[in-house]
Each structure stands twice: as structure tokens, then as C-alpha cells.
Design an enzyme around this catalytic site. Structure first.
Site, PDB file in Angstrom:
ATOM      1  N   LYS A 183       0.641  -1.331  -0.136  1.00  0.00           N
ATOM      2  CA  LYS A 183      -0.024  -0.060  -0.020  1.00  0.00           C
ATOM      3  C   LYS A 183       0.942   1.299  -0.039  1.00  0.00           C
ATOM      4  CE  LYS A 183      -3.838  -2.300   2.111  1.00  0.00           C
ATOM      5  NZ  LYS A 183      -4.455  -2.432   0.803  1.00  0.00           N
ATOM      6  N   CYS A 184       2.153   0.957  -0.683  1.00  0.00           N
ATOM      7  CA  CYS A 184       2.897   2.314  -0.559  1.00  0.00           C
ATOM      8  C   CYS A 184       2.948   3.057  -2.186  1.00  0.00           C
ATOM      9  CB  CYS A 184       4.580   1.816  -0.406  1.00  0.00           C
ATOM     10  SG  CYS A 184       5.733   2.938  -0.648  1.00  0.00           S
ATOM     11  N   GLY A 185       3.103   4.321  -2.053  1.00  0.00           N
ATOM     12  CA  GLY A 185       3.147   5.056  -3.361  1.00  0.00           C
ATOM     13  C   GLY A 185       4.223   4.552  -4.358  1.00  0.00           C
ATOM     14  N   THR A 199       4.542   1.550  -4.616  1.00  0.00           N
ATOM     15  CA  THR A 199       4.308   0.048  -5.012  1.00  0.00           C
ATOM     16  C   THR A 199       4.151  -0.431  -6.746  1.00  0.00           C
ATOM     17  OG1 THR A 199       3.247  -0.309  -2.858  1.00  0.00           O
ATOM     18  CG2 THR A 199       2.709  -2.256  -4.586  1.00  0.00           C
TER      19      THR A 199
END
EC number: 1.11.1.9
Length: 167
Positions: free
Chosen positions: A40-42, A44
Site C-alpha cells: 500500500k505504498c506510493g 508499490t
């Protein structure tokens, strides 16, 4: 007095996403990129897309990617191991191994990450800074470089080629 040999990546055993022990000596003789990942990381989408490209291009030439999910940065890897593997394999069609969720910093940091961080304190400030930090390990099991989370995996390709003897 016997001299203690230098540690290598191959001295460690980790858990795979199903909880089974994996002796990292199975990667002996390969160039390995180790990445702490999050769903859920920018970073990803781009990171997984590029990691997949590199993996597919070099896996038959002695290259491996080892992905270690980590929830220490912004709680961006909250799922179970099963959910993480399902996400990565379904959304990104990743074929490289996904391991057990670990800590990369602090008192519960995985020993393999303590090993990887040794020697890179000046670059990392002693700790992993965020998701998708990358460590490049040579065929002898020694970390030779580390890359910031924002470093595109494709930027690392030339270093991978050198270690594989393709340049």
C-alpha cells in the site's frame, strides 16, 4: 587460533510466506537483489512493475530477487502473508519469492537485514529509511551496493549486468 570466516548471505535461514525455513545458501552463486516491500505504498506499482521486468530478463542468467514484506513504514503492509502473496502474484504476476513479513529496523530486525545494513551506515544512516530499499548481493553472498527506495529498479540493471558478467 582459528580465524572466523566472513559472514555471507548464505549463512542465514529465513521463513518463506508459508512459514517454512529457507536456507539462503540455495542462492549460492547467484546475483541477488533483496527488497523490503509493501502493498500500500506510493512506490508499490512502479517498483513491482520494474522488479518484474528485471527478474524476467535475468532470472535465467543467475539472478534472483528476494522480497521481504515489512509493515514498519506507515503501516503500508498490513495484510497476512497469504494476502500479500495473493496481491503480488495476482496484481503484478510476480514470480520471484516473497518471504515472511519481517522488521528491517529495531530490536526485532531480521538478522539477515542486520547483516545487509552492516557497512552501509553512512548511506542509510544505520537504518532502512522506507519501503523498497534495495540491496545488491554478489555471487559470493556479499552485499556490494544499496539503493534508496526512490531509486528505480531499472536504474540498478547496469550493476546487475556487471555482477552477472554481462558487461
Amino acid at each position: 587460533m582459528a580465524t572466523q570466516s566472513k559472514k555471507t548471505l548464505y549463512d542465514f535461514t529465513v521463513k518463506d510466506a508459508k512459514g517454512n525455513d529457507v536456507d539462503l545458501s540455495v542462492y549460492k552463486g547467484k546475483v541477488v537483489l533483496i527488497v523490503n516491500v509493501a502493498s500500500k505504498c506510493g512506490l508499490t506499482n512502479n517498483s513491482y512493475d520494474e522488479l518484474n521486468q528485471i527478474y524476467l530478463k535475468y532470472k535465467e542468467k543467475g539472478f534472483e530477487i528476494l522480497a521481504f514484506p515489512c509493515n514498519q513504514f506507515g503501516q503500508q503492509e498490513p495484510g497476512t502473508n497469504e494476502e500479500i502473496v495473493d496481491f503480488v502474484c495476482t496484481k503484478f504476476k510476480s514470480e520471484f519469492p516473497i518471504f515472511d513479513k519481517i522488521d528491517v529496523n529495531g530490536e526485532n530486525a531480521a538478522p539477515v537485514y542486520e547483516f545487509l545494513k552492516t557497512g552501509f551506515y553512512g548511506i542509510l544512516g544505520g537504518d532502512i529509511q522506507w519501503n523498497f530499499s534495495k540491496f545488491l548481493v554478489d555471487k559470493n553472498g556479499q552485499p556490494v551496493d544499496c539503493y534508496y527506495p526512490t531509486t528505480s529498479p531499472l536504474t540498478v540493471e547496469r550493476d546487475i549486468q556487471k555482477l552477472l558478467g554481462l558487461l
